[in-house]
Structures are given as structure tokens and as C-alpha cells.
Enzyme design. Sequence first.
Site, short mmCIF file in Angstrom:
data_model
loop_
_atom_site.label_atom_id
_atom_site.label_comp_id
_atom_site.label_asym_id
_atom_site.label_seq_id
_atom_site.Cartn_x
_atom_site.Cartn_y
_atom_site.Cartn_z
CE1 TYR A 54 -4.35 0.04 -0.31
CE2 TYR A 54 -4.28 -1.68 1.35
CZ TYR A 54 -4.97 -0.98 0.37
OH TYR A 54 -6.26 -1.29 0.09
CD GLU A 56 -3.30 4.03 1.07
OE1 GLU A 56 -2.15 3.67 1.39
OE2 GLU A 56 -4.34 3.44 1.42
CG ASP A 201 -8.66 9.99 -24.36
OD1 ASP A 201 -7.70 9.19 -24.45
OD2 ASP A 201 -9.79 9.65 -23.94
CB THR A 228 -4.95 3.23 -21.87
OG1 THR A 228 -4.85 3.32 -23.29
CG2 THR A 228 -6.39 3.42 -21.45
CE LYS A 231 -7.32 1.65 -25.66
NZ LYS A 231 -7.53 2.42 -24.43
NE ARG A 237 -6.88 -4.18 -19.66
CZ ARG A 237 -6.94 -4.28 -21.01
NH1 ARG A 237 -6.19 -5.11 -21.65
NH2 ARG A 237 -7.80 -3.53 -21.67
N1 DSN Z 1 -12.11 -0.17 -25.14
C1 DSN Z 1 -11.15 0.71 -25.75
C2 DSN Z 1 -11.12 0.56 -27.23
O1 DSN Z 1 -11.23 -0.54 -27.69
O2 DSN Z 1 -10.95 1.53 -27.94
C3 DSN Z 1 -11.31 2.13 -25.39
O3 DSN Z 1 -12.05 2.33 -24.29
#
Ligand code: DSN
Length: 421
Positions: A54, A56, A201, A228, A231, A237
Site C-alpha cells: 500500500y 497512498e 486523450d 491508457t 494499447k 493495463r
Molecule cells: N475499449 C477501448 C477501445 O477498444 O478503444 C477504449 O475504451
Amino acid sequence: MQEYKYIKDQDQDVYDALIGEENREATGLELIPSENYVSRAVFEANGSVFQNKYSEGYPGKRYYGGQDFTDAVERIAQDRACELFGCKFANVQSLSGAPANLAVYSALLKPGDTVLGMDLSHGGHLTHGHPATHPAKIYNFVTYKMKDPDTGEIDFDELREVALKEKPKIILAGFSAYSRELPYEKFVEIAKEVGAITVADMAHIAGLIAGKALANPFDAGFDIITTTTHKTLRGPRGGMILVRDDADMYKKINSAVFPGLQGGPHMHQIAGKAVAFGEALSPKFEVYAKQVLLNAKAMEAVFLREGVRLMGGGTDNHLLLADLTALDISGKDAQNVLDEVGITLNKNSIADDPRGPMDPSGIRFGTPAITTRGFGEEECAKVAELMIEVLRDKDNQETKDRVREEILGLCNQFPIPDSHV
Ligand code: DSN
């Protein structure tokens, strides 16, 4: 393939599911453009002892003791993120993309304030104000669209008009189903005119920006990037919020993440981010990012040659959104029939889709994962040809069996790599 020794010994049910997924990934082609294969180094960090801790707070300012190594790993992740994206500040605690966007709204807006973002059916994202989401109940989201879905050009006249009328506090650029490069300077120009903060974004294309294959919104003067990390960036993730240079904005964002919206950070995930950012800083990652784009272009050429309409008229990035109306198959049926031959992608609405979201007119697919596997343009063109063949001949089992064999051949020829450096 991983051994999963301890799970095998104690939990057969979970073991079976893990092995099933390992096999599925090894023997099929992943074309969902938001997915990728992380290295074993990222897996190791993500499954490490940091899971137990933990922490925080932030490095140097934690609530609990025992933080020497959590501080060290979080600082590594922050420093690498700033180096990758050319910014001063990084919050790497955000759990994923949706929480990252929510943290930015919560840090910089009061309830009822307005955000201007891209319409979902024109490529935007649920978290940019879809009525089904919680932020849409708190803030006032207004949208802009493409001027022409066949070129992908954003309607900046409309965007400016809405901005002047609605006075948004935030102008959002970014998408999950848009295939063209964005002229970031135009967003900045309009934001300056109305006094809005600019937020990009970049969840889908963060890796392509880090790999210098696409423009960096910070270079055009954007204030904030949310993303994120799993990707095109090929990390665990997770999410991340980058601030170009405004220390006060960064402070507000940190407070919004913790204690505003989250408790203890997921330190194992942060360790995974640190490892992935290290990989993304290597020259090899730039080669990867550029190949992702070349591979998408190779698929584009086949679809256009075969007379399939692509939203935006084609692609500048890693993804393609095809309108299947001319092939006389819905997006849902296409997703299912391609699943049968070992090609995974997702059904997707096209701009102002006449069909519903559960069975839309299009499919969305892309090249990040197959490029990680080592596919070049030749293989990607082949995959595009096989896709169209199956879609045209969807009821012919012989065709599907033959294509399945070809896909298996490609999978064997290009196994998922363990290392990315
Ligand atoms: N689920 C993701 C996508 O496939 O683009 C984005 O949230």
C-alpha cells in the site's frame, strides 16, 4: 507459453482458463486496435512483489512506511513518461483511461461546467460525455463532428461556433475510432480564443506519439494528455495523465487522483509502466511505431482496391473503420464470422450509423498487435485479402476452413515475442 506452476497445482479451473487464453492468443490474429502483447518483462513487473504494498500518496509523501522501493519505481515511471512525451509532469497512478479522464474533469471543472469533445459515432469515446456515463450527469458535454466522414476532416467551423457559444472549460481532442491525424494547433487556437484548457486523450495513439510516428499534441501547445498504457504504448493495463508544464494544474490533478478518486495506487502496475516506458524509449520502439502505420496503410490499400468504404477515406494511424454495407454483412456478423477463422476485431458504428450500436454497419481493426508479432506490409495485405474473402463468402465452410489454416500458418510463422528489446 508461461508455466503457471502454482496455479496449476492449486486451481485447475483458473489454470484451464489461462491456458485457453494463451492458446487463443497464440493461434489467432489480434486486430482489435486497442490491444497488444506486452513483453515478459512487463508481465514480471505486473506480477511482482509490488502487488503487496500500500502506498497512498506520492513519492516522498506517502502515508504508510516502507516506501523506499515504491518511491523509486514510481519516480522511474514518471521520469520515463516525461522523457517519452516531452512534458514536465506525469501522474502514473491513474488506474486506466476512464479514471484518467474523470480525474482531469474532477480536477479542473465544477459541476455543470462544459466540455467540448468529439461525438462518439464520429470517433470519440464514451468518457467524452456519452449520456450513459457518470461524468455526463455532472458536467455539460457538447460535441463536434467530422465535416465529411469520407475525408475525416474535423469541422473546425462548427467546433469554433460551438466553443464561442458554449464557452467550454475544456476542449478535448482524441478518439477511439478515428483514423486520421488531428491538426492539434487548430484546437489550441480555438481554445485560446475562448479561454479553454486543451486535453488530448491519446489512449489509442500514445505509443505512436512516443515512437515519433505521429505528432505530439504538446508540440502544438496542448496542456494535458491522458492515456491508457496498454494499447500502442504496449505496457500493462493502466492509465496516465501528463501535464505539459503547469505546476498548479499538475497539483490539482494529483489531488483529484488521490485522494479525490482513488486510494492506494497499484504499484505492480506502476512497475509495469516503468518497464514498458523503458522499452518505448529504445530506438527499436520507433521502428515498431512506424511499422504499425505502414502496416495499416497496406491493409487500407486492399480494402480500397476491393471497393470497401473506409471512414475518413483511409488511415493515418494504426486503425481502420470499414463500412461493410457494400459487402452486404453487418458489423456484428462480420465480427462473428472472422472470429471463426481466428481473426479478432470489433463491430463498430460508422458516423451517424443508420443501424444500432449492437449490430452496427462497420468493423474496426488495426495493426498494433500483429506488428508486435513481426508482421510487415506483405503479411498485413494478405490478412486484409483473407478478411474480405471470408466476408464475401461467409456461408462457405470450405473457404472458412482454408482461411483458418492460412491464419494458423501466419501465427506459427510469427509467434508472439517474449521480449521487445
Ligand atoms: N475499449 C477501448 C477501445 O477498444 O478503444 C477504449 O475504451
